[in-house]
Design a protein around this motif. Structure first.
Motif, PDB file in Angstrom:
ATOM      1  N   ARG A  91       0.830  -1.195   0.000  1.00 44.90           N
ATOM      2  CA  ARG A  91       0.000   0.000   0.000  1.00 44.90           C
ATOM      3  C   ARG A  91       0.869   1.252   0.000  1.00 44.90           C
ATOM      4  NH1 ARG A  91      -2.646  -3.353   3.862  1.00 44.90           N
ATOM      5  NH2 ARG A  91      -4.763  -3.904   3.231  1.00 44.90           N
ATOM      6  N   PHE A  92       0.612   2.139  -0.942  1.00 43.59           N
ATOM      7  CA  PHE A  92       1.203   3.466  -0.909  1.00 43.59           C
ATOM      8  C   PHE A  92       0.175   4.383  -0.271  1.00 43.59           C
ATOM      9  CE2 PHE A  92       3.879   1.473  -4.041  1.00 43.59           C
ATOM     10  CZ  PHE A  92       5.118   2.044  -3.805  1.00 43.59           C
ATOM     11  N   VAL A  93       0.565   5.032   0.815  1.00 49.47           N
ATOM     12  CA  VAL A  93      -0.371   5.799   1.631  1.00 49.47           C
ATOM     13  C   VAL A  93       0.010   7.275   1.595  1.00 49.47           C
ATOM     14  CG1 VAL A  93      -1.419   6.047   3.909  1.00 49.47           C
ATOM     15  CG2 VAL A  93      -0.653   3.792   3.137  1.00 49.47           C
ATOM     16  N   ASP A  94      -0.904   8.089   1.082  1.00 50.22           N
ATOM     17  CA  ASP A  94      -0.732   9.536   1.010  1.00 50.22           C
ATOM     18  C   ASP A  94      -1.616  10.148   2.090  1.00 50.22           C
ATOM     19  OD1 ASP A  94      -0.122  12.079   0.215  1.00 50.22           O
ATOM     20  OD2 ASP A  94      -0.663  11.790  -1.884  1.00 50.22           O
ATOM     21  N   THR A  95      -1.012  10.678   3.152  1.00 46.37           N
ATOM     22  CA  THR A  95      -1.771  11.123   4.317  1.00 46.37           C
ATOM     23  C   THR A  95      -1.648  12.626   4.512  1.00 46.37           C
ATOM     24  OG1 THR A  95      -1.286   9.015   5.404  1.00 46.37           O
ATOM     25  CG2 THR A  95      -2.151  10.774   6.787  1.00 46.37           C
ATOM     26  N   VAL A  96      -2.793  13.283   4.699  1.00 49.07           N
ATOM     27  CA  VAL A  96      -2.818  14.698   5.068  1.00 49.07           C
ATOM     28  C   VAL A  96      -3.116  14.777   6.558  1.00 49.07           C
ATOM     29  CG1 VAL A  96      -3.932  16.928   4.728  1.00 49.07           C
ATOM     30  CG2 VAL A  96      -3.578  15.410   2.774  1.00 49.07           C
ATOM     31  N   HIS A  97      -2.189  15.311   7.333  1.00 52.42           N
ATOM     32  CA  HIS A  97      -2.341  15.439   8.774  1.00 52.42           C
ATOM     33  C   HIS A  97      -2.837  16.855   9.075  1.00 52.42           C
ATOM     34  CE1 HIS A  97       0.298  11.809   9.284  1.00 52.42           C
ATOM     35  NE2 HIS A  97       0.768  12.269   8.130  1.00 52.42           N
ATOM     36  N   VAL A  98      -4.093  16.973   9.476  1.00 51.56           N
ATOM     37  CA  VAL A  98      -4.721  18.281   9.673  1.00 51.56           C
ATOM     38  C   VAL A  98      -4.533  18.743  11.110  1.00 51.56           C
ATOM     39  CG1 VAL A  98      -6.853  19.607   9.486  1.00 51.56           C
ATOM     40  CG2 VAL A  98      -6.433  17.709   7.914  1.00 51.56           C
ATOM     41  N   GLU A  99      -4.032  19.946  11.292  1.00 51.40           N
ATOM     42  CA  GLU A  99      -3.806  20.489  12.623  1.00 51.40           C
ATOM     43  C   GLU A  99      -4.706  21.682  12.928  1.00 51.40           C
ATOM     44  OE1 GLU A  99       0.342  21.410  12.596  1.00 51.40           O
ATOM     45  OE2 GLU A  99       0.955  19.357  13.071  1.00 51.40           O
ATOM     46  N   GLY A 100      -5.277  22.322  11.913  1.00 48.70           N
ATOM     47  CA  GLY A 100      -6.088  23.509  12.121  1.00 48.70           C
ATOM     48  C   GLY A 100      -7.465  23.175  12.670  1.00 48.70           C
ATOM     49  N   GLY A 101      -8.259  24.194  12.922  1.00 43.20           N
ATOM     50  CA  GLY A 101      -9.610  24.031  13.439  1.00 43.20           C
ATOM     51  C   GLY A 101     -10.602  23.726  12.343  1.00 43.20           C
ATOM     52  N   PRO A 102     -11.895  23.976  12.584  1.00 41.36           N
ATOM     53  CA  PRO A 102     -12.945  23.626  11.612  1.00 41.36           C
ATOM     54  C   PRO A 102     -12.841  24.401  10.308  1.00 41.36           C
ATOM     55  CG  PRO A 102     -13.825  24.928  13.435  1.00 41.36           C
ATOM     56  CD  PRO A 102     -12.459  24.542  13.823  1.00 41.36           C
ATOM     57  N   ASP A 103     -12.098  25.513  10.296  1.00 39.64           N
ATOM     58  CA  ASP A 103     -11.976  26.308   9.070  1.00 39.64           C
ATOM     59  C   ASP A 103     -10.673  26.021   8.322  1.00 39.64           C
ATOM     60  OD1 ASP A 103     -14.404  27.604   9.608  1.00 39.64           O
ATOM     61  OD2 ASP A 103     -13.393  29.071  10.915  1.00 39.64           O
ATOM     62  N   ALA A 104      -9.978  24.957   8.744  1.00 35.30           N
ATOM     63  CA  ALA A 104      -8.697  24.633   8.103  1.00 35.30           C
ATOM     64  C   ALA A 104      -8.892  24.308   6.626  1.00 35.30           C
ATOM     65  CB  ALA A 104      -8.049  23.441   8.802  1.00 35.30           C
ATOM     66  N   VAL A 105      -7.950  24.780   5.807  1.00 34.23           N
ATOM     67  CA  VAL A 105      -7.983  24.501   4.373  1.00 34.23           C
ATOM     68  C   VAL A 105      -7.135  23.276   4.091  1.00 34.23           C
ATOM     69  CG1 VAL A 105      -7.425  25.375   2.070  1.00 34.23           C
ATOM     70  CG2 VAL A 105      -8.305  26.934   3.827  1.00 34.23           C
ATOM     71  N   ILE A 106      -7.748  22.228   3.551  1.00 33.96           N
ATOM     72  CA  ILE A 106      -7.033  20.984   3.260  1.00 33.96           C
ATOM     73  C   ILE A 106      -6.428  21.074   1.864  1.00 33.96           C
ATOM     74  CG2 ILE A 106      -7.181  18.485   3.216  1.00 33.96           C
ATOM     75  CD1 ILE A 106      -7.931  19.847   5.890  1.00 33.96           C
ATOM     76  N   ARG A 107      -5.150  20.829   1.784  1.00 34.19           N
ATOM     77  CA  ARG A 107      -4.466  20.942   0.491  1.00 34.19           C
ATOM     78  C   ARG A 107      -4.115  19.555  -0.035  1.00 34.19           C
ATOM     79  NH1 ARG A 107      -3.069  26.298   0.080  1.00 34.19           N
ATOM     80  NH2 ARG A 107      -3.024  27.436   2.038  1.00 34.19           N
TER      81      ARG A 107
END
Length: 347
Positions: free
Chosen positions: A330-346
């Protein structure tokens, strides 16, 4: 690791372990302090590893207990957040780690630094000392076609024949070290191309077993611990590694005072349960376990994995997780989100 479900669950836990080490070391990328880069990777890996539901034992780590405060050989890890009663039911796991493979690469901001972990049931990974090992690594198509004691030209002809190519179409990768002067000359004389790397023969060995990387073999002398971890990956990838310990300072191209005497090194490996210092090891000798897990996360960009990328609300990691039980890669591409509910996911 007693069943497929447990192996899958541990694989995802080990993914968290290598991700944590990669993120922390990536924060130090390009700062020129290799020891600090390795230190933060070790700390992060140890902290997350202690949360994994297992009775783990480090068999390849940062060194002997007196030299390494954490992740030393023989250290017990895992199960730290659970009761003694719960831990008694956890699987016994042997673990080999390289929290930051390519410390110089990370310190310089160069490619192919990774955080790596391999695991198996108890006794499933060779407890190899931190000494030199001669290696040859090939992919699935070339299993059984190479001989570590054969001339370089013969091995290249056999690899080319298996791949349906000319020798001139092959690319061999090896560490750029004075000890490889003759190896490099032999590869060139045979007509093959060669790629010299400053560090990171573990990630290079994995590339040799993966189609599409344009690397067809790794040859040369590197570390024995890295050889065992590479063997775990080969077991999952169906590739092959052949290896043999090297004790001769002249062959290593180093001063005799820089390596222990052969007699001392042999006594050390015998103390680790290795009875034949001259044995030629294959994949199953180095990683005899039936249930093997391999996890790696990129720290800097490489041929197989992308490095850690930071953005305002978090970070993104790219990893590979492999197991022998269900032959999954498995190649796993993970976005680790640290911001609050208004965080912009890139993405």
């Amino acid at each position: 690791m007693t069943n497929s479900r447990a192996e899958r669950e541990l694989a995802l836990d080990f993914l968290r372990v290598t991700e944590a080490a990669a993120i922390e070391s990536a924060k130090t990328m390009g700062q020129g302090d290799r020891k600090h880069s390795d230190h933060v990777a070790v700390e992060a890996m140890r902290e997350v590893m202690d949360s994994v539901p297992m009775r783990g034992r480090i068999v390849i780590g940062e060194g002997e207990r007196d030299e390494a405060p954490m992740l030393y050989i023989g250290e017990e890890v895992g199960g730290g957040n659970f009761s003694d009663e719960a831990r008694a039911e956890f699987p016994e796991v042997d673990i080999a780690v390289d929290p930051l493979e390519g410390t110089n690469l990370c310190a310089l901001g160069a490619n192919n630094a990774i955080a790596v972990l391999a695991a198996s049931e108890r006794g499933g990974l060779l407890n190899a000392p931190d000494i030199y090992m001669d290696k040859i690594i090939v992919g699935p198509s070339c299993k059984g076609a190479v001989d570590i004691e054969a001339p370089v030209a013969d091995n290249l002809k056999n690899i080319a024949r298996r791949l349906g190519r000319d020798v001139e179409d092959l690319t061999v990768i090896c560490l750029d070290r004075p000890r490889h002067k003759q190896l490099v000359a032999d590869v060139r004389a045979a007509g093959a191309r060669i790629r010299l790397i400053s560090d990171g023969d573990l990630s290079a060995g994995i590339s040799a077993a993966v189609a599409g990387t344009n690397i067809h073999a790794l040859m040369g002398i590197g570390g024995a611990p890295e050889g065992v971890i590479t063997a775990a990956a080969m077991k999952c990838l169906n590739g092959e590694i052949l290896a043999k310990f090297v004790f001769d300072p002249e062959r290593l191209g180093v001063d005799r005072t820089k390596v222990p005497p052969k007699e001392e090194a042999i006594e050390r490996i015998k103390g680790m349960g290795i009875t034949d210092p001259d044995k030629i090891y294959d994949t199953n000798d180095l990683a005899p376990g039936r249930k093997v897990i391999f996890a790696a996360t990129g720290v800097t960009d490489g041929s197989l994995l992308r490095g850690v990328r930071f953005f305002g609300e978090g970070k993104r990691t790219h990893s590979v997780v492999m197991t022998t039980d269900n032959k999954s890669i498995r190649f796993v591409d993970t976005v680790h989100v640290e911001g609050g509910p208004d965080a912009v996911i890139r993405f």
